[in-house]
Motif scaffolding. Sequence first.
Motif, short mmCIF file in Angstrom:
data_model
loop_
_atom_site.label_atom_id
_atom_site.label_comp_id
_atom_site.label_asym_id
_atom_site.label_seq_id
_atom_site.Cartn_x
_atom_site.Cartn_y
_atom_site.Cartn_z
N PHE A 148 4.76 -14.60 -11.09
CA PHE A 148 5.63 -13.44 -11.24
C PHE A 148 5.06 -12.51 -12.30
CE2 PHE A 148 8.48 -16.59 -9.52
CZ PHE A 148 9.37 -15.87 -8.74
N GLY A 149 5.36 -11.23 -12.17
CA GLY A 149 5.14 -10.30 -13.27
C GLY A 149 3.72 -9.83 -13.48
N GLU A 150 3.03 -9.45 -12.39
CA GLU A 150 1.69 -8.87 -12.53
C GLU A 150 1.69 -7.41 -12.09
OE1 GLU A 150 1.16 -12.94 -12.93
OE2 GLU A 150 1.75 -12.06 -11.02
N ILE A 151 0.79 -6.64 -12.66
CA ILE A 151 0.54 -5.27 -12.23
C ILE A 151 -0.90 -5.23 -11.74
CG2 ILE A 151 0.44 -2.83 -12.88
CD1 ILE A 151 2.54 -3.43 -15.02
N PHE A 152 -1.08 -5.12 -10.44
CA PHE A 152 -2.41 -5.16 -9.84
C PHE A 152 -2.99 -3.75 -9.79
CE2 PHE A 152 -0.33 -8.95 -8.15
CZ PHE A 152 -1.30 -9.92 -8.38
N HIS A 153 -4.04 -3.51 -10.56
CA HIS A 153 -4.73 -2.21 -10.55
C HIS A 153 -5.87 -2.33 -9.54
CE1 HIS A 153 -2.86 -0.34 -14.16
NE2 HIS A 153 -2.66 -1.60 -14.50
N ILE A 154 -5.59 -1.99 -8.30
CA ILE A 154 -6.58 -2.27 -7.25
C ILE A 154 -7.78 -1.32 -7.30
CG2 ILE A 154 -4.91 -3.38 -5.73
CD1 ILE A 154 -4.82 -0.83 -4.06
#
Length: 247
Positions: free
Chosen positions: A116-122
Amino acid sequence: LNQKYEGDPILIGTALSEAAFEWAWARGKDKFPERYFENGNSKDVFIKHICCTILSQLTPALAQIDTKFKKEISSLAAVRPHAVITTNYDLFLETVFDGYQPITGQIILRYNTNSFGEIFHIHGDVSDPQSLVLTERDYQEWSEKKKYVSAKLLTYFAEHPVFIFGYGIGDPNVKAILRDIGELVAGEDGLIPNVYQVIWQSDPVQKHPPETVNVSVEGKDYLIKCIYTNELDWVFNALRSQSALNS
């Protein structure tokens, strides 16, 4: 450059990269870390370093936000989404979602998406200039790699409601996501039931039910629900988490 490349931002970015490279090896040499001039570093690292520096300086702290936006940002923070996926380079979202972890570049491919709780900077982020997807070559490499990233993130897309903010319906990043989700969960009529696109517009809008919109992706039509609004606060409040994330 805008005229020369007919407004194509990727080609403009590529031309700027060449200019930054030439400047870095001449008058600008003292503006960059020495390691950038060693073998093994892409010549694009100089324009990326400049971009990261500028964006880091521009990204406001929460305390600096205009008062009229503070309520909206507070409502956004209360959503507590399972994960955030963004093409933004800056780390402002990490200040909004307290405790969320930025994940970028190759790490995405190795990451456990049950967390839980990730920010994926693709498209990379400012903490690592080399990670940015910025030039024509970067986008070509990203096109080859994105199927692996999409496969990795497909669990989120298939098992959770997906709300898209800040992108137009025709945005290529959105279309790529819709294609991947659509192949998995779209009904016979092409409806992707768990995707909502929130479209901000300046004119006052009544809070009406979502409108179903047709999106054509690589010759195939999909239907998604679009919410048009000139105020995001009520949307964030509707999505607000009823319980705290426990991990």
